[in-house]
Scaffold this motif. Structure first.
Motif, PDB file in Angstrom:
ATOM      1  N   UNK A 113       0.829  -1.211   0.000  1.00 37.41           N
ATOM      2  CA  UNK A 113       0.000   0.000   0.000  1.00 37.41           C
ATOM      3  C   UNK A 113       0.860   1.256   0.000  1.00 37.41           C
ATOM      4  N   UNK A 114       1.902   1.244   0.815  1.00 35.52           N
ATOM      5  CA  UNK A 114       2.816   2.387   0.856  1.00 35.52           C
ATOM      6  C   UNK A 114       3.555   2.533  -0.460  1.00 35.52           C
ATOM      7  N   UNK A 115       3.989   1.398  -0.998  1.00 35.41           N
ATOM      8  CA  UNK A 115       4.751   1.422  -2.249  1.00 35.41           C
ATOM      9  C   UNK A 115       3.894   1.943  -3.404  1.00 35.41           C
ATOM     10  N   UNK A 116       2.641   1.542  -3.462  1.00 38.94           N
ATOM     11  CA  UNK A 116       1.748   1.996  -4.533  1.00 38.94           C
ATOM     12  C   UNK A 116       1.541   3.506  -4.449  1.00 38.94           C
ATOM     13  N   UNK A 117       1.318   4.008  -3.260  1.00 33.16           N
ATOM     14  CA  UNK A 117       1.135   5.456  -3.086  1.00 33.16           C
ATOM     15  C   UNK A 117       2.370   6.221  -3.544  1.00 33.16           C
ATOM     16  N   UNK A 118       3.556   5.705  -3.202  1.00 31.12           N
ATOM     17  CA  UNK A 118       4.799   6.369  -3.598  1.00 31.12           C
ATOM     18  C   UNK A 118       4.972   6.363  -5.121  1.00 31.12           C
ATOM     19  N   UNK A 119       4.664   5.241  -5.747  1.00 33.00           N
ATOM     20  CA  UNK A 119       4.858   5.127  -7.187  1.00 33.00           C
ATOM     21  C   UNK A 119       3.860   5.966  -7.969  1.00 33.00           C
ATOM     22  N   UNK A 146       5.547   2.085 -16.326  1.00 32.50           N
ATOM     23  CA  UNK A 146       6.832   2.337 -15.675  1.00 32.50           C
ATOM     24  C   UNK A 146       6.706   2.153 -14.161  1.00 32.50           C
ATOM     25  N   UNK A 147       5.621   2.663 -13.583  1.00 32.87           N
ATOM     26  CA  UNK A 147       5.401   2.478 -12.146  1.00 32.87           C
ATOM     27  C   UNK A 147       5.320   0.996 -11.801  1.00 32.87           C
ATOM     28  N   UNK A 148       4.611   0.239 -12.624  1.00 36.29           N
ATOM     29  CA  UNK A 148       4.483  -1.201 -12.375  1.00 36.29           C
ATOM     30  C   UNK A 148       5.847  -1.890 -12.399  1.00 36.29           C
ATOM     31  N   UNK A 149       6.728  -1.456 -13.304  1.00 36.12           N
ATOM     32  CA  UNK A 149       8.064  -2.053 -13.394  1.00 36.12           C
ATOM     33  C   UNK A 149       8.900  -1.786 -12.144  1.00 36.12           C
ATOM     34  N   UNK A 150       8.489  -0.783 -11.349  1.00 33.35           N
ATOM     35  CA  UNK A 150       9.262  -0.404 -10.165  1.00 33.35           C
ATOM     36  C   UNK A 150       8.671  -0.959  -8.870  1.00 33.35           C
ATOM     37  N   UNK A 151       7.601  -1.732  -8.975  1.00 34.01           N
ATOM     38  CA  UNK A 151       6.873  -2.159  -7.784  1.00 34.01           C
ATOM     39  C   UNK A 151       7.726  -3.009  -6.846  1.00 34.01           C
ATOM     40  N   UNK A 152       8.678  -3.754  -7.402  1.00 32.07           N
ATOM     41  CA  UNK A 152       9.544  -4.616  -6.590  1.00 32.07           C
ATOM     42  C   UNK A 152      10.853  -3.938  -6.198  1.00 32.07           C
ATOM     43  N   UNK A 153      10.913  -2.599  -6.371  1.00 29.59           N
ATOM     44  CA  UNK A 153      12.118  -1.820  -6.055  1.00 29.59           C
ATOM     45  C   UNK A 153      13.344  -2.446  -6.710  1.00 29.59           C
ATOM     46  N   UNK A 154      13.339  -2.572  -8.041  1.00 33.30           N
ATOM     47  CA  UNK A 154      14.396  -3.324  -8.732  1.00 33.30           C
ATOM     48  C   UNK A 154      15.732  -2.590  -8.732  1.00 33.30           C
TER      49      UNK A 154
END
Length: 303
Positions: A113-119, A146-154
């Motif tokens: 939830x926090x990660x989605x808000x940040x992205x 692009x946000x989806x590609x960053x969801x796992x903090x790659x």
């Protein structure tokens, strides 16, 4: 500087035709590395091989020091991918697309939830969190991808033509976000048809054609090596244009359609002559990466 991607002697054949022909690449951590080339050069195939999505015909690939495809699952857990075409799920909202994708990586719901808000804030889509995909513009879909590609903090972000078809405002916004990622220590590997994009973003790049690497270096170094500092583009009366440029000394010129390109180290004399010419229009500019690209790969159309 440590290497994130190491490719040695990479080859790929399809139906007996070799589309990647023994390329070597070394992508350092925290850098933006570009693959440039015309259609069919082997750029997207190289990315597919790198991600373990297609078996190699020869050579070796290591990402984070791990062999591909053997360690493909472990590598993909640390990698974000932005494909050429947006493949968002139309049945879900903006936030739900990120949530479902995040669960594939086993991210806990509270963290997610926090990660989605940040992205969503990062790509400027906070106000569209509950919107359906069908209601988004092309630029919004690209930003969400692009946000989806960053969801796992790659640690590594692979982008296949990330801004193709977007208007200049969206393209500049995405460039800014990609620079932010690089500043945050992410490693970026991208293909692009936009030479300006490569010049602005890439610390280093290769120019590919027909499955081979033609040249490698920083954008500035490649421009200095392969193109004269100044270019004049001339349009208008053909005979007059040829006469002016052919008699202009040490420069070289090319003809493409109705445009004459004159490459020189000192354009002052030619510019002065052109300013007084009736029937000709011209543009005087510094050389750029597109001039290098066309010099190395040619100007003929590619399918």
């Amino acid at each position: 500087m440590s290497s994130v991607v190491q490719i040695t002697g990479l080859r790929k054949q399809y139906n007996g035709r070799e589309v990647v022909r023994g390329i070597d690449l070394n992508v350092s951590a925290g850098r933006c590395f570009g693959l440039l080339g015309p259609n069919g050069a082997g750029k997207t195939t190289t990315l597919r091989l790198l991600l373990g999505q297609s078996p190699v015909s020869g050579g070796e690939i290591r990402v984070f020091g791990l062999p591909i495809p053997q360690a493909g699952r472990a590598v993909r857990a640390r990698t974000g991918v932005v494909p050429q075409a947006d493949n968002l799920d139309p049945d879900f909202t903006v936030a739900e697309n990120l949530r479902v994708y995040g669960r594939y990586f086993g991210i806990r719901l509270a963290t997610l939830a926090t990660r989605i808000a940040e992205l969503l804030a990062f790509v400027g889509l906070t106000e569209r969190a509950d919107a359906r995909i069908a209601t988004l513009s092309g630029g919004m879909k690209r930003r969400l991808t692009i946000a989806r590609a960053l969801i796992n903090d790659p640690e590594l972000v692979v982008l296949d033509e990330p801004t193709t078809g977007l208007d200049p405002q969206v393209r500049h916004m995405i460039w800014g976000r990609l620079r932010d990622l690089r500043q945050a220590g992410k490693t970026l590997l991208l293909t692009t048809h936009y030479m300006e994009e490569a010049e602005r973003l890439c610390d280093e790049l290769v120019i590919m054609d027909q499955g081979r690497i033609l040249e490698q270096g920083t954008p500035a170094a490649l421009i200095k090596k392969h193109a004269e500092p100044e270019v004049i583009e001339v349009r208008g009366e053909e005979q007059l244009a040829r006469q002016v440029l052919a008699s202009s000394g040490e420069g070289r010129f090319e003809v493409v359609g109705d445009t004459y390109y004159y490459y020189t180290r000192d354009a002052r004399a030619v510019v002065k002559r052109l300013e007084d010419m009736v029937g000709l229009t011209f543009l005087h500019r510094p050389s750029n990466l597109e001039d290098v690209f066309l010099k190395l790969t040619g100007r003929e159309l590619r399918d």
